[in-house]
Design a protein around this motif. Structure first.
Motif, PDB file in Angstrom:
ATOM      1  N   ILE A  93       0.846  -1.203   0.000  1.00 16.91           N
ATOM      2  CA  ILE A  93       0.000   0.000   0.000  1.00 16.91           C
ATOM      3  C   ILE A  93       0.878   1.248   0.000  1.00 16.91           C
ATOM      4  CG2 ILE A  93      -1.683   1.337   1.325  1.00 16.91           C
ATOM      5  CD1 ILE A  93      -2.805  -1.336   2.345  1.00 16.91           C
ATOM      6  N   GLY A  94       1.901   1.240   0.846  1.00 15.52           N
ATOM      7  CA  GLY A  94       2.790   2.393   0.916  1.00 15.52           C
ATOM      8  C   GLY A  94       3.525   2.640  -0.388  1.00 15.52           C
ATOM      9  N   ALA A  95       3.969   1.567  -1.038  1.00 14.85           N
ATOM     10  CA  ALA A  95       4.703   1.718  -2.298  1.00 14.85           C
ATOM     11  C   ALA A  95       3.822   2.315  -3.391  1.00 14.85           C
ATOM     12  CB  ALA A  95       5.254   0.363  -2.750  1.00 14.85           C
ATOM     13  N   THR A  96       2.572   1.858  -3.468  1.00 13.16           N
ATOM     14  CA  THR A  96       1.651   2.382  -4.491  1.00 13.16           C
ATOM     15  C   THR A  96       1.394   3.869  -4.277  1.00 13.16           C
ATOM     16  OG1 THR A  96       0.584   0.208  -4.635  1.00 13.16           O
ATOM     17  CG2 THR A  96      -0.618   2.099  -5.528  1.00 13.16           C
ATOM     18  N   GLY A  97       1.093   4.248  -3.043  1.00 12.32           N
ATOM     19  CA  GLY A  97       0.829   5.656  -2.755  1.00 12.32           C
ATOM     20  C   GLY A  97       2.039   6.533  -2.957  1.00 12.32           C
ATOM     21  N   PHE A  98       3.214   6.026  -2.558  1.00 11.53           N
ATOM     22  CA  PHE A  98       4.437   6.816  -2.683  1.00 11.53           C
ATOM     23  C   PHE A  98       4.736   7.124  -4.138  1.00 11.53           C
ATOM     24  CE2 PHE A  98       8.796   8.043  -2.336  1.00 11.53           C
ATOM     25  CZ  PHE A  98       8.977   8.473  -1.024  1.00 11.53           C
ATOM     26  N   ALA A  99       4.564   6.131  -4.999  1.00 14.91           N
ATOM     27  CA  ALA A  99       4.835   6.347  -6.422  1.00 14.91           C
ATOM     28  C   ALA A  99       3.882   7.373  -7.019  1.00 14.91           C
ATOM     29  CB  ALA A  99       4.724   5.019  -7.172  1.00 14.91           C
ATOM     30  N   ALA A 100       2.594   7.285  -6.653  1.00 15.05           N
ATOM     31  CA  ALA A 100       1.605   8.215  -7.206  1.00 15.05           C
ATOM     32  C   ALA A 100       1.872   9.646  -6.764  1.00 15.05           C
ATOM     33  CB  ALA A 100       0.200   7.781  -6.795  1.00 15.05           C
ATOM     34  N   VAL A 101       2.160   9.839  -5.476  1.00 17.49           N
ATOM     35  CA  VAL A 101       2.374  11.199  -4.965  1.00 17.49           C
ATOM     36  C   VAL A 101       3.693  11.770  -5.473  1.00 17.49           C
ATOM     37  CG1 VAL A 101       2.600  12.587  -2.867  1.00 17.49           C
ATOM     38  CG2 VAL A 101       0.958  10.719  -2.940  1.00 17.49           C
ATOM     39  N   SER A 102       4.673  10.923  -5.754  1.00 18.71           N
ATOM     40  CA  SER A 102       5.937  11.419  -6.310  1.00 18.71           C
ATOM     41  C   SER A 102       5.714  12.125  -7.642  1.00 18.71           C
ATOM     42  CB  SER A 102       6.919  10.262  -6.492  1.00 18.71           C
ATOM     43  OG  SER A 102       7.299   9.713  -5.251  1.00 18.71           O
ATOM     44  N   VAL A 103       4.780  11.609  -8.448  1.00 16.32           N
ATOM     45  CA  VAL A 103       4.448  12.256  -9.718  1.00 16.32           C
ATOM     46  C   VAL A 103       3.838  13.637  -9.455  1.00 16.32           C
ATOM     47  CG1 VAL A 103       3.047  12.080 -11.805  1.00 16.32           C
ATOM     48  CG2 VAL A 103       4.133  10.038 -10.861  1.00 16.32           C
ATOM     49  N   VAL A 104       2.988  13.721  -8.443  1.00 15.53           N
ATOM     50  CA  VAL A 104       2.376  15.006  -8.085  1.00 15.53           C
ATOM     51  C   VAL A 104       3.445  15.997  -7.637  1.00 15.53           C
ATOM     52  CG1 VAL A 104       0.765  16.154  -6.529  1.00 15.53           C
ATOM     53  CG2 VAL A 104       0.197  13.901  -7.468  1.00 15.53           C
ATOM     54  N   ALA A 105       4.386  15.541  -6.793  1.00 16.18           N
ATOM     55  CA  ALA A 105       5.448  16.431  -6.313  1.00 16.18           C
ATOM     56  C   ALA A 105       6.296  16.962  -7.467  1.00 16.18           C
ATOM     57  CB  ALA A 105       6.326  15.688  -5.321  1.00 16.18           C
ATOM     58  N   ALA A 106       6.521  16.132  -8.467  1.00 12.14           N
ATOM     59  CA  ALA A 106       7.342  16.550  -9.606  1.00 12.14           C
ATOM     60  C   ALA A 106       6.721  17.705 -10.376  1.00 12.14           C
ATOM     61  CB  ALA A 106       7.567  15.366 -10.539  1.00 12.14           C
ATOM     62  N   MET A 107       5.402  17.862 -10.277  1.00 13.15           N
ATOM     63  CA  MET A 107       4.700  18.894 -11.040  1.00 13.15           C
ATOM     64  C   MET A 107       4.249  20.071 -10.169  1.00 13.15           C
ATOM     65  SD  MET A 107       2.340  16.375 -13.378  1.00 13.15           S
ATOM     66  CE  MET A 107       3.069  15.078 -14.390  1.00 13.15           C
ATOM     67  N   ALA A 108       4.704  20.141  -8.930  1.00 12.58           N
ATOM     68  CA  ALA A 108       4.262  21.200  -8.021  1.00 12.58           C
ATOM     69  C   ALA A 108       4.656  22.570  -8.557  1.00 12.58           C
ATOM     70  CB  ALA A 108       4.864  20.985  -6.644  1.00 12.58           C
ATOM     71  N   PRO A 109       3.688  23.505  -8.678  1.00 11.19           N
ATOM     72  CA  PRO A 109       3.998  24.818  -9.237  1.00 11.19           C
ATOM     73  C   PRO A 109       4.437  25.849  -8.199  1.00 11.19           C
ATOM     74  CG  PRO A 109       1.642  24.586  -8.982  1.00 11.19           C
ATOM     75  CD  PRO A 109       2.237  23.301  -8.498  1.00 11.19           C
ATOM     76  N   SER A 110       4.367  25.499  -6.915  1.00  8.47           N
ATOM     77  CA  SER A 110       4.707  26.465  -5.867  1.00  8.47           C
ATOM     78  C   SER A 110       5.334  25.745  -4.695  1.00  8.47           C
ATOM     79  CB  SER A 110       3.465  27.215  -5.395  1.00  8.47           C
ATOM     80  OG  SER A 110       2.570  26.338  -4.721  1.00  8.47           O
TER      81      SER A 110
END
Length: 511
Positions: A93-110
């Motif tokens: 569960i942790g691995a799946t969530g970590f991978a998904a949120v890493s993509v979000v962090a890569a696109m953070a505009p602020s």
């Protein structure tokens, strides 16, 4: 006998694990590798993040600390839930969530959104880390094998830290800073495939009921205390910071009282009566403070003060990371013959010497003294981390391996927070205190230069050459002075860890 007294792990007579277990270890190293890569890459990406998102000094620290803050608050809870519901399940569960949120962090505009993504990564990271270490306890029953497995597991932190600057440096020279977060995806996909096939599920056979009050109290203890430490480091003593600290301490007292009275506690407090457990926790914490604090200011020094590219700066730290790995593996046969209360203090002498080398040779002498200092420093950290992690895990019953591993990881992540907040905060405060703004620098530019070294670098590039050069020389000199003071404080912390190890890590009593 008490609960702690009944904990013995079979020693060298326990059944030896086969080849499948070592392949499973390789799979379990992936999330550890990822977390260490993430931390190191972020330190190297921080100058570019500071330029792109223009965070304040406090936001810059929060970009690094949001992840370990949330992680530290949830580790004990997630470790206990893993004991109950399955450590492998929690890992996936942790691995799946970590991978998904890493993509979000890569696109953070602020900066604010990047901090939020880092906090969410802490949530899923809290599911990953206790599971990896506790699963080793159930896979490797033979203590000699387990000691080597933990040394290999611990070396994944160092390997990731060594790999992070190289991979991160390459990414930062060819792509935007957000690319450093995308490393999580190719690392975690093999884990999601291999763990169900190779890693056996394990859990506490008699977990007892879930105690929501203990879960809330554990989080209400860690988060306010860590936040208060950050506030003290960045803003000095304030009424708000004191209130947060006192609130966390009160919640901690209530948590301990509840665990002592519970028939099936979330965390067996009797473990802390054993010197090998509580002493190893403190050694673990202080060693990580020393390592992470060093890795906070050295990348900035290499890139901004010395002008190295991210790739070259990363390569400069590889020998030190290699020293951490080699020391962690080399200390295993030594620890079979020499007691921990002798080995650990002796190893940490190297770390003290490394910090002193930074303090007295780094300023104005290029990158070579820093490289040598990190090699010497890494020898002590690698040996101390291997022994302390093994002592923590072997002191706990197999059924409570998740909770014990969570305590170990909490010490690690709290050390990461303290390393950045305290040592990073000290160098930031010293930098601001001694920086003398040259005449001719506009007020707004002076304010930005006082916030961070990266801010001074950006402003200096925009000013007329004479004024900009004077400002940058003043900023670099102020930062180097801060490095000297911070290194001396880091050396003092390692001396404290050595004393604790010498006193607490003695052989247990015959009972």
């Amino acid at each position: 006998m008490t609960r702690v007294e009944s904990v013995e792990t079979g020693g060298t007579r326990a059944p030896r694990a086969g080849a499948r277990a070592w392949v499973a270890l390789a799979v379990l190293m992936l999330p550890v590798l990822l977390v260490s890569v993430d931390n190191t890459v972020l330190s190297f990406a921080l100058p570019e993040i500071a330029i792109a998102l223009t965070p304040t000094g406090a936001e810059q620290l929060w970009i690094i600390d949001a992840y370990p803050l949330v992680l530290a608050g949830l580790l004990v809870t997630m470790g206990t839930l893993g004991d109950r519901f399955g450590r492998r399940r929690m890992l996936l569960i942790g691995a799946t969530g970590f991978a998904a949120v890493s993509v979000v962090a890569a696109m953070a505009p602020s900066a604010a959104l990047l901090i939020a993504a880092r906090a969410l990564l802490g949530l899923f990271g809290a599911m990953l880390m206790p599971s990896t270490l506790s699963l080793l306890r159930s896979i490797f029953l033979n203590r000699d094998q387990r000691r080597m497995a933990i040394a290999v597991w611990a070396s994944a932190f160092s390997a990731g830290s060594a790999l992070g600057p190289i991979v991160g440096g390459f990414l930062l020279e060819h792509f935007a800073w957000g690319s450093v977060f995308l490393i999580a995806v190719p690392v975690l996909i093999p884990l999601l495939i291999g763990a169900p096939l190779l890693v056996p599920e394990s859990r506490d056979p008699a977990p007892g009921r879930i105690d929501p009050v203990s879960i809330i109290l554990s989080m209400a203890t860690m988060i306010p205390v860590v936040y208060a430490i950050k506030s003290f480091a960045t803003d000095g003593v304030s009424l708000g910071a004191v209130a947060w600290a006192l609130g966390g301490i009160v919640m901690g007292v209530l948590f301990v009282r509840r665990q002592l009275r519970a028939p099936s506690p979330m965390l067996d407090m009797a473990l802390f009566r054993r010197g090998s457990f509580s002493g190893a926790i403190l050694v673990n914490l202080l060693s990580v403070v020393a390592l992470v604090g060093f890795l906070y200011f050295v990348p900035q020094h290499l890139q901004l003060v010395l002008g190295l590219s991210p790739m070259v700066a990363g390569l400069a730290l590889v020998p030190g990371m290699a020293a951490v790995i080699i020391a962690g593996l080399t200390v295993v046969p030594i620890s079979r013959r020499i007691a921990p209360h002798i080995v650990v203090p002796s190893a940490l002498v190297f770390t003290v010497i490394g910090y002193l080398l930074v303090a007295f040779t780094a300023a104005g002498n290029g990158a070579v003294p820093l490289i040598i200092a990190f090699v010497v420093l890494g020898i002590g950290i690698g040996a101390a981390e291997t022994i302390s992690n093994e002592l923590i895990l072997s002191s706990a019953p197999a059924a409570k391996a998740g909770a014990a591993s969570a305590v170990s990881e909490t010490a690690y992540e709290l050390g990461a927070v303290l390393g950045t907040a305290v040592l990073g905060g000290i160098i930031t405060a010293f930098y601001r205190g001694v920086l003398v703004i040259p005449d001719g620098v506009p007020v707004e530019a002076a304010r930005a230069a006082r916030e961070t070294l990266a801010g001074a670098y950006t402003v200096a590039q925009e000013l007329p050459e004479r004024v900009g050069s004077a400002l940058w020389e003043a900023a670099a000199s102020a930062f180097e002075s801060g490095v000297v003071v911070t290194s001396l404080i880091g050396a003092a912390l390692v001396v404290a860890a050595s004393v604790i190890a010498a006193v607490t890590l003695r052989a247990p009593s015959s009972r």
